[in-house]
Enzyme design. Structure first.
Site, PDB file in Angstrom:
ATOM      1  N   CYS A   1      -0.483   4.074   2.296  1.00  0.00           N
ATOM      2  CA  CYS A   1      -0.292   3.855   3.732  1.00  0.00           C
ATOM      3  C   CYS A   1       1.174   4.015   4.132  1.00  0.00           C
ATOM      4  CB  CYS A   1      -0.717   2.440   4.142  1.00  0.00           C
ATOM      5  SG  CYS A   1      -2.148   1.799   3.305  1.00  0.00           S
ATOM      6  N   ASP A   2       2.078   3.496   3.326  1.00  0.00           N
ATOM      7  CA  ASP A   2       3.466   3.351   3.782  1.00  0.00           C
ATOM      8  C   ASP A   2       4.509   4.160   3.011  1.00  0.00           C
ATOM      9  OD1 ASP A   2       2.516   1.522   5.649  1.00  0.00           O
ATOM     10  OD2 ASP A   2       2.704  -0.151   4.266  1.00  0.00           O
TER      11      ASP A   2
ATOM     12  N   CYS B   1       0.832  -1.203   0.000  1.00  0.00           N
ATOM     13  CA  CYS B   1       0.000   0.000   0.000  1.00  0.00           C
ATOM     14  C   CYS B   1       0.866   1.252   0.000  1.00  0.00           C
ATOM     15  CB  CYS B   1      -0.926  -0.018   1.214  1.00  0.00           C
ATOM     16  SG  CYS B   1      -1.905   1.489   1.351  1.00  0.00           S
TER      17      CYS B   1
END
Ligand code: NAP
Length: 312
Positions: free
Chosen positions: A137-138, A134
């Site tokens: 997200c990261d 992701c």
């Protein structure tokens, strides 16, 4: 005693939320059962450009948020639970969750799909410690680090472009010598100076010491292996896997007709069982997009309404 619903939707991605919106507007008593958080795959997407009418700078989470509120506004109820088994034969369908049992006249399966793992030794061990699926997200964890993206489809190339906002460099590792991604997406990537390519290459192993710091890759043509070690100052790098998805249909094996794990439906989203419909990425289809998921959800809900009418 468990509450009785007209329609239960399993999964709160775009397909499930669209089904809930249409079922709610049809005044059907509607429950959406979601395992973790609404959104599905699209909630992991940094930029949505191709959903008709989406606003500039739209992200997966912002779009999902509006879809969720819209479905709620029209009366859909939501519960967070994981369905572990189902009894779909007969006029009352029963879904057995970890927390509760749910019953309804019709069921819409919109469980979607999950990221396909790269499938090499070390991958699992370093999830969240260098390995991710992701970018939204990261990505920010890899500000000024080297980033590697595995895959050559639309997702890999689009997310690689997004990751150039963070990474010092972004290298796409692809098992062939040409990308699967749409030409328009490829063109943008080839023009991006931060993106490099490792062609005909697969990841053989991921290693580290608590945190990912080494990757062994292999050229599939020459079988030559190369070991990539993290820069001494960085001590790590990011590896993002975008090599497709696996449909979430384990609980429907031997119950619904599947093809390569995807649920087979007709054009009205009907499965092989009366009163059971499937919508979105989980079903056999030619284009897996938010717009087609939303469309599937709407059709499934309208068909569920007709089915419930027919029971009277
Ligand atoms: P995909 O199109 O299935 O592409 C998967 C990529 O991973 C392919 O390049 C494939 O290589 C590679 N791959 C598969 N298994 C592998 C393995 N074991 N090891 C190494 N590489 C492997 O998946 P996707 O890119 O996630 O896209 C899924 C769907 O969503 C597609 O229909 C796509 O069009 C759509 N999508 C659209 C957009 C958009 O329109 N903006 C954005 C994202 C996704 P090969 O090419 O060699 O098979």
């Amino acid at each position: 005693m468990s509450k009785m619903y007209d329609v239960i939707v399993i999964g709160a991605g775009p397909a499930g939320l669209s089904a809930a919106l249409y079922a709610g507007r049809a005044r059907l008593k509607t429950l959406v059962v979601e395992k973790k958080k609404e959104g599905g795959q699209i909630a992991l997407t940094s930029e949505v450009e191709n959903y008709p009418g989406c606003v500039e700078g739209e992200s997966g989470p912002t779009l999902i948020d509006r879809m969720y509120n819209q479905a709620k506004h029209f009366g859909a109820e939501f519960v967070y639970d994981e369905i572990e088994s189902v009894d779909l034969q007969g006029s009352i369908k029963q879904l057995n969750g970890k927390k509760d049992v749910y019953k309804s006249k019709a069921v819409i399966v919109a469980t979607g799909a999950s990221s396909r793992p790269i499938g090499c030794p070390g991958e699992k061990e370093f999830i969240g410690k260098g390995v991710s699926y992701c970018a939204t997200c990261d990505g920010s964890f890899f500000e000024d680090f080297d980033i590697y993206v595995v895959g050559g489809g639309d997702t890999a190339v689009e997310e690689a472009m997004y990751l150039t906002k963070f990474g010092r460099s972004v290298t796409i590792i692809h098992r062939r010598d040409e990308l699967r991604a749409a030409k328009s997406i490829q063109d943008k990537a080839f023009k991006n100076p931060k993106i490099k390519f490792m062609w005909n290459t697969i990841v053989k192993e991921l290693k580290g010491d608590g945190i990912l710091n080494t990757m062994v890759v292999e050229n599939v043509k020459t079988r030559e292996q190369t070991t990539i070690v993290a820069d001494e100052e960085d001590m790590t790098f990011g590896v993002f896997g975008f090599i497709g998805y696996i449909p979430k249909t384990d609980i429907f094996k031997d119950i619904l007709t599947l093809d390569h794990g995807y649920i087979v439906t007709d054009e009205n989203m009907k499965t092989n069982i009366d009163g059971v419909f499937a919508a979105g990425d989980v079903r056999v289809k030619s284009l897996r997009q938010v717009v087609t998921a939303a469309s599937d959800g709407a059709i499934a809900a309208v068909q569920a309404e007709k089915y419930i009418e027919s029971l009277k």
